[in-house]
Design an enzyme around this catalytic site. Structure first.
Site, PDB file in Angstrom:
ATOM      1  N   HIS A   1       9.573  -0.706   9.410  1.00  0.00           N
ATOM      2  CA  HIS A   1       8.428  -1.554   9.068  1.00  0.00           C
ATOM      3  C   HIS A   1       8.666  -2.491   7.855  1.00  0.00           C
ATOM      4  O   HIS A   1       9.197  -3.567   8.008  1.00  0.00           O
ATOM      5  CB  HIS A   1       7.185  -0.723   8.782  1.00  0.00           C
ATOM      6  CG  HIS A   1       6.485  -0.153   9.984  1.00  0.00           C
ATOM      7  ND1 HIS A   1       6.331  -0.820  11.189  1.00  0.00           N
ATOM      8  CD2 HIS A   1       5.845   1.045  10.148  1.00  0.00           C
ATOM      9  CE1 HIS A   1       5.636  -0.065  12.026  1.00  0.00           C
ATOM     10  NE2 HIS A   1       5.341   1.076  11.435  1.00  0.00           N
TER      11      HIS A   1
ATOM     12  N   ASP B   1       0.889  -1.176   0.000  1.00  0.00           N
ATOM     13  CA  ASP B   1       0.000   0.000   0.000  1.00  0.00           C
ATOM     14  C   ASP B   1       0.924   1.222   0.000  1.00  0.00           C
ATOM     15  O   ASP B   1       1.080   1.894   0.997  1.00  0.00           O
ATOM     16  CB  ASP B   1      -0.952  -0.004   1.205  1.00  0.00           C
ATOM     17  CG  ASP B   1      -0.257  -0.076   2.545  1.00  0.00           C
ATOM     18  OD1 ASP B   1       0.880  -0.569   2.616  1.00  0.00           O
ATOM     19  OD2 ASP B   1      -0.852   0.375   3.554  1.00  0.00           O
TER      20      ASP B   1
END
Ligand code: RIB
Ligand code: CA
Length: 330
Positions: free
Chosen positions: A245, A10
């Site tokens: 992340h 995303d």
């Protein structure tokens, strides 16, 4: 042998670094990128994914547009929820070029996942670092997908760490718990790289300086991290640094980052309404006995890894030289 990888993103700021890492690292054979809604709308995610593969000089990597919203649709009467406050309106820390580079392929991201898996049976690692909608759709299109891939690695969830959207839910799971539950329940080796390690693997101003001193690929990365640092300073760390992340999931998947503690346990996703919606419940009860094997367990939960791994990611991107595309802001 490099890991054959299909990366589903995303594409916000940390996804961009994950794509760069996968596109540049010799241990990865990047077969395709899928885009999904999440940090930003799917059009923006697709544009950013295309921009990033071209930035890395890997314009031949197919980018497929994926789902525009959660599996079950948006809850009635609600607007889509994105994370523009984290990643900027453009998903590039409001520092992107806004340039549309290249075109997405005709297949959807879920279709691409299935066709790439069928083309390389047993070899492909799916790495999903956004909401798991595309992966759940691919399971719907091809229920035998788990037997066709090597496995799946996700950035998502939290075993012991607190959530980052609710008290217990991590964003990628919280965005689409029904999709995540389908992915956790499917019979394949699943590696969960969650907030337990990604919140402890951070980038600081020295990393940004190293990137800024590199070629234009590094300079661009430093530029998009500026806004991202502001968010984490405000909401998480009280100082200007950020998590890494998504690149961690790519690194664990290709073996360039070996977790120091990653038991394979039973795990499930909480669906339904209520305060625990989107929680990843991992059975860590064996921790006092060195995590003995659990019947039917297929989820490897990464609990500890090298917190300085950002150095390696930054070194790769800073050393990547100059982009083939114009990175001036309009
Ligand atoms: O919770 C962090 C995750 O949510 C990362 O993948 C970030 O890019 C967002 O998708
Ligand atoms: Ca992401």
């Amino acid at each position: 042998m490099p890991t054959k990888m299909l990366l589903d993103c995303d594409t916000g700021v940390d996804d961009t670094m994950a794509i760069l890492y996968a596109a540049l690292h010799p241990d990865v054979e990047l077969l395709g990128v899928g885009s999904v809604w999440g940090n930003v709308d799917v059009e923006t995610a697709t544009r950013n994914s295309l921009h990033t593969v071209h930035l890395a000089g890997r314009g031949e990597v197919p980018v497929a547009r994926g789902a525009a919203g959660p599996l079950a649709g948006w809850p009635a009467g609600t607007d889509p929820v994105y994370a523009f406050h984290v990643h900027g309106d453009d998903g590039q820390g409001n520092a992107g070029t806004g340039r549309a580079v290249g075109r997405a392929v005709a297949e959807t991201a879920a279709e691409q996942m299935v066709s790439v898996a069928k083309a390389h049976p047993g070899e492909v690692e799916i790495v999903a670092v956004g909401p798991l909608t595309n992966v759940a759709l691919a399971l719907g299109l091809c229920p035998e997908l788990p037997a066709l891939v090597r496995g799946i690695t996700i950035m998502g969830g939290a075993a012991n760490a607190p959530g980052n959207v609710t008290e217990v839910a991590e964003a990628n799971i919280w965005h689409d718990p029904e999709a995540a539950a389908a992915v956790f329940n499917a019979d394949w080796p699943l590696t969960m790289v969650g907030l337990d390690v990604t919140m402890r693997t951070t980038l600081d101003e020295s990393h940004r300086a190293t990137l800024a001193a590199g070629g234009t690929i590094g300079q661009y990365t430093s530029r998009i991290l500026d806004f991202y640092f502001d968010f984490f300073a405000r909401e998480a760390f009280g100082e200007r640094r950020s998590c890494l992340h998504d690149a961690l999931a790519v690194a664990v998947a290709c073996g360039s980052l070996e977790p120091t503690l990653a038991p394979t346990v039973n795990a499930h996703v909480v669906v339904g309404e209520g305060p625990t919606r989107g929680q990843t419940v991992c059975d860590l009860r064996g921790m006092y006995m060195g995590f003995p094997a659990q019947e039917g367990a297929h989820c490897r939960v990464v609990l500890e890894s090298d917190p300085a791994f950002g150095d390696a990611v930054v070194a790769l991107i800073a050393g990547a030289g100059d982009a083939a595309i114009d990175l001036e802001q309009p």
